[in-house]
Design a protein around this motif. Structure first.
Motif, PDB file in Angstrom:
ATOM      1  N   GLN A   8      51.919  27.582  27.679  1.00  9.83           N
ATOM      2  CA  GLN A   8      51.291  27.827  28.964  1.00  9.83           C
ATOM      3  C   GLN A   8      49.801  27.902  28.693  1.00  9.83           C
ATOM      4  O   GLN A   8      49.337  28.813  28.032  1.00  9.83           O
ATOM      5  CB  GLN A   8      51.792  29.148  29.566  1.00  9.83           C
ATOM      6  N   LEU A   9      49.053  26.923  29.160  1.00 10.65           N
ATOM      7  CA  LEU A   9      47.626  26.880  28.888  1.00 10.65           C
ATOM      8  C   LEU A   9      46.867  27.764  29.867  1.00 10.65           C
ATOM      9  O   LEU A   9      47.205  27.831  31.040  1.00 10.65           O
ATOM     10  CB  LEU A   9      47.103  25.447  29.011  1.00 10.65           C
ATOM     11  N   ASP A  10      45.829  28.413  29.367  1.00 15.21           N
ATOM     12  CA  ASP A  10      44.923  29.159  30.235  1.00 15.21           C
ATOM     13  C   ASP A  10      43.898  28.161  30.756  1.00 15.21           C
ATOM     14  O   ASP A  10      43.012  27.730  30.026  1.00 15.21           O
ATOM     15  CB  ASP A  10      44.242  30.290  29.468  1.00 15.21           C
ATOM     16  N   LEU A  11      44.031  27.790  32.016  1.00 13.56           N
ATOM     17  CA  LEU A  11      43.177  26.767  32.613  1.00 13.56           C
ATOM     18  C   LEU A  11      42.041  27.367  33.433  1.00 13.56           C
ATOM     19  O   LEU A  11      41.332  26.651  34.130  1.00 13.56           O
ATOM     20  CB  LEU A  11      44.028  25.850  33.484  1.00 13.56           C
ATOM     21  N   THR A  12      41.849  28.676  33.310  1.00 15.98           N
ATOM     22  CA  THR A  12      40.833  29.373  34.095  1.00 15.98           C
ATOM     23  C   THR A  12      39.457  28.751  33.952  1.00 15.98           C
ATOM     24  O   THR A  12      38.754  28.549  34.938  1.00 15.98           O
ATOM     25  CB  THR A  12      40.771  30.856  33.676  1.00 15.98           C
ATOM     26  N   ASP A  13      39.042  28.447  32.738  1.00 16.96           N
ATOM     27  CA  ASP A  13      37.707  27.904  32.497  1.00 16.96           C
ATOM     28  C   ASP A  13      37.720  26.418  32.162  1.00 16.96           C
ATOM     29  O   ASP A  13      36.746  25.896  31.610  1.00 16.96           O
ATOM     30  CB  ASP A  13      37.024  28.683  31.367  1.00 16.96           C
ATOM     31  N   ALA A  14      38.822  25.742  32.491  1.00 15.37           N
ATOM     32  CA  ALA A  14      38.925  24.317  32.180  1.00 15.37           C
ATOM     33  C   ALA A  14      37.888  23.516  32.957  1.00 15.37           C
ATOM     34  O   ALA A  14      37.582  23.825  34.110  1.00 15.37           O
ATOM     35  CB  ALA A  14      40.329  23.809  32.509  1.00 15.37           C
ATOM     36  N   THR A  15      37.368  22.486  32.327  1.00 15.73           N
ATOM     37  CA  THR A  15      36.467  21.548  32.985  1.00 15.73           C
ATOM     38  C   THR A  15      37.298  20.340  33.385  1.00 15.73           C
ATOM     39  O   THR A  15      37.777  19.599  32.526  1.00 15.73           O
ATOM     40  CB  THR A  15      35.329  21.122  32.037  1.00 15.73           C
ATOM     41  N   TRP A  16      37.484  20.169  34.674  1.00 14.05           N
ATOM     42  CA  TRP A  16      38.317  19.082  35.189  1.00 14.05           C
ATOM     43  C   TRP A  16      37.462  17.843  35.417  1.00 14.05           C
ATOM     44  O   TRP A  16      36.397  17.908  36.015  1.00 14.05           O
ATOM     45  CB  TRP A  16      39.011  19.509  36.474  1.00 14.05           C
ATOM     46  N   PHE A  33      40.804  18.783  29.003  1.00 19.70           N
ATOM     47  CA  PHE A  33      41.192  18.902  27.598  1.00 19.70           C
ATOM     48  C   PHE A  33      41.094  20.376  27.224  1.00 19.70           C
ATOM     49  O   PHE A  33      40.006  20.951  27.246  1.00 19.70           O
ATOM     50  CB  PHE A  33      40.271  18.050  26.722  1.00 19.70           C
ATOM     51  N   VAL A  34      42.251  20.993  26.908  1.00 19.42           N
ATOM     52  CA  VAL A  34      42.297  22.426  26.649  1.00 19.42           C
ATOM     53  C   VAL A  34      43.183  22.701  25.435  1.00 19.42           C
ATOM     54  O   VAL A  34      44.357  22.316  25.422  1.00 19.42           O
ATOM     55  CB  VAL A  34      42.864  23.194  27.881  1.00 19.42           C
ATOM     56  N   ASP A  35      42.619  23.365  24.451  1.00 14.30           N
ATOM     57  CA  ASP A  35      43.379  23.814  23.269  1.00 14.30           C
ATOM     58  C   ASP A  35      44.209  22.705  22.617  1.00 14.30           C
ATOM     59  O   ASP A  35      45.332  22.926  22.196  1.00 14.30           O
ATOM     60  CB  ASP A  35      44.288  24.986  23.635  1.00 14.30           C
ATOM     61  N   GLY A  36      43.659  21.500  22.553  1.00 12.95           N
ATOM     62  CA  GLY A  36      44.357  20.400  21.897  1.00 12.95           C
ATOM     63  C   GLY A  36      45.380  19.703  22.768  1.00 12.95           C
ATOM     64  O   GLY A  36      46.101  18.828  22.291  1.00 12.95           O
ATOM     65  N   TYR A  37      45.465  20.051  24.029  1.00 11.39           N
ATOM     66  CA  TYR A  37      46.386  19.424  24.971  1.00 11.39           C
ATOM     67  C   TYR A  37      45.574  18.811  26.108  1.00 11.39           C
ATOM     68  O   TYR A  37      44.389  19.097  26.272  1.00 11.39           O
ATOM     69  CB  TYR A  37      47.371  20.447  25.548  1.00 11.39           C
ATOM     70  N   ILE A  38      46.245  17.993  26.916  1.00 12.65           N
ATOM     71  CA  ILE A  38      45.611  17.383  28.074  1.00 12.65           C
ATOM     72  C   ILE A  38      46.385  17.835  29.303  1.00 12.65           C
ATOM     73  O   ILE A  38      47.600  17.661  29.391  1.00 12.65           O
ATOM     74  CB  ILE A  38      45.613  15.837  27.981  1.00 12.65           C
ATOM     75  N   GLY A  39      45.656  18.426  30.246  1.00 16.30           N
ATOM     76  CA  GLY A  39      46.248  18.816  31.515  1.00 16.30           C
ATOM     77  C   GLY A  39      45.892  17.791  32.568  1.00 16.30           C
ATOM     78  O   GLY A  39      44.796  17.235  32.563  1.00 16.30           O
ATOM     79  N   LEU A  51      50.484  19.007  34.899  1.00 21.93           N
ATOM     80  CA  LEU A  51      51.292  18.390  33.853  1.00 21.93           C
ATOM     81  C   LEU A  51      50.536  18.550  32.544  1.00 21.93           C
ATOM     82  O   LEU A  51      49.316  18.362  32.498  1.00 21.93           O
ATOM     83  CB  LEU A  51      51.505  16.904  34.141  1.00 21.93           C
ATOM     84  N   VAL A  52      51.254  18.884  31.482  1.00 23.45           N
ATOM     85  CA  VAL A  52      50.630  19.089  30.178  1.00 23.45           C
ATOM     86  C   VAL A  52      51.172  18.045  29.202  1.00 23.45           C
ATOM     87  O   VAL A  52      52.385  17.874  29.077  1.00 23.45           O
ATOM     88  CB  VAL A  52      50.901  20.519  29.653  1.00 23.45           C
ATOM     89  N   PHE A  53      50.241  17.359  28.541  1.00 22.41           N
ATOM     90  CA  PHE A  53      50.592  16.316  27.586  1.00 22.41           C
ATOM     91  C   PHE A  53      50.074  16.670  26.197  1.00 22.41           C
ATOM     92  O   PHE A  53      48.987  17.239  26.064  1.00 22.41           O
ATOM     93  CB  PHE A  53      49.940  14.977  27.984  1.00 22.41           C
ATOM     94  N   THR A  54      50.828  16.292  25.177  1.00 25.97           N
ATOM     95  CA  THR A  54      50.321  16.355  23.815  1.00 25.97           C
ATOM     96  C   THR A  54      49.390  15.149  23.639  1.00 25.97           C
ATOM     97  O   THR A  54      49.457  14.188  24.421  1.00 25.97           O
ATOM     98  CB  THR A  54      51.454  16.255  22.781  1.00 25.97           C
ATOM     99  N   PRO A  55      48.556  15.152  22.611  1.00 25.76           N
ATOM    100  CA  PRO A  55      47.711  13.972  22.387  1.00 25.76           C
ATOM    101  C   PRO A  55      48.521  12.676  22.223  1.00 25.76           C
ATOM    102  O   PRO A  55      48.113  11.638  22.725  1.00 25.76           O
ATOM    103  CB  PRO A  55      46.944  14.332  21.118  1.00 25.76           C
ATOM    104  N   ALA A  56      49.660  12.735  21.562  1.00 26.99           N
ATOM    105  CA  ALA A  56      50.483  11.533  21.377  1.00 26.99           C
ATOM    106  C   ALA A  56      51.056  11.051  22.710  1.00 26.99           C
ATOM    107  O   ALA A  56      51.093   9.840  22.978  1.00 26.99           O
ATOM    108  CB  ALA A  56      51.610  11.818  20.386  1.00 26.99           C
ATOM    109  N   GLU A  57      51.495  11.975  23.543  1.00 29.17           N
ATOM    110  CA  GLU A  57      52.010  11.592  24.862  1.00 29.17           C
ATOM    111  C   GLU A  57      50.905  10.986  25.718  1.00 29.17           C
ATOM    112  O   GLU A  57      51.119   9.994  26.412  1.00 29.17           O
ATOM    113  CB  GLU A  57      52.596  12.811  25.573  1.00 29.17           C
TER     114      GLU A  57
END
Length: 73
Positions: A8-16, A33-39, A51-57
Motif C-alpha cells: 500500500q503506497l503512501d501517495l500523499t506527497d506523490a507528484t502526478w 513514481f513512488v518507492d520504486g513502483y508506478i501508480g 493501479l500499482v505496477f512494478t517496474p517490470a509490469e
C-alpha cells in the motif's frame, strides 16, 4: 503460481504526471513514481483507486502500448 503482493503506497506527497497531450485534469491518465513502483490513476477522480505496477509490469505495458497491442480500433 502465486502473485506477489504489492505494498500500500503512501501517495500523499506523490507528484502526478499527465500526458503532454492533456491538461492534467479532464480524463487524463496520470502516473506517479513512488518507492520504486508506478501508480496510475484517472485524473478526473484523483481520490479514486490507483493501479500499482512494478517496474517490470510497467515496462511490459509501455512496450505493448508502443507496439499497438492495446489498439482497439
Amino acid at each position: 503460481m502465486p502473485s506477489a503482493r504489492k505494498p500500500q503506497l503512501d501517495l500523499t506527497d506523490a507528484t502526478w504526471l499527465s500526458s503532454s497531450q492533456g491538461d492534467g485534469k479532464n480524463g487524463d491518465v496520470q502516473i506517479a513514481f513512488v518507492d520504486g513502483y508506478i501508480g496510475m490513476r484517472d485524473g478526473r477522480f484523483p481520490d479514486g483507486p490507483v493501479l500499482v505496477f512494478t517496474p517490470a509490469e510497467w515496462r511490459a505495458f509501455v512496450l505493448g502500448a508502443r507496439d499497438g497491442e492495446f489498439d482497439l480500433t
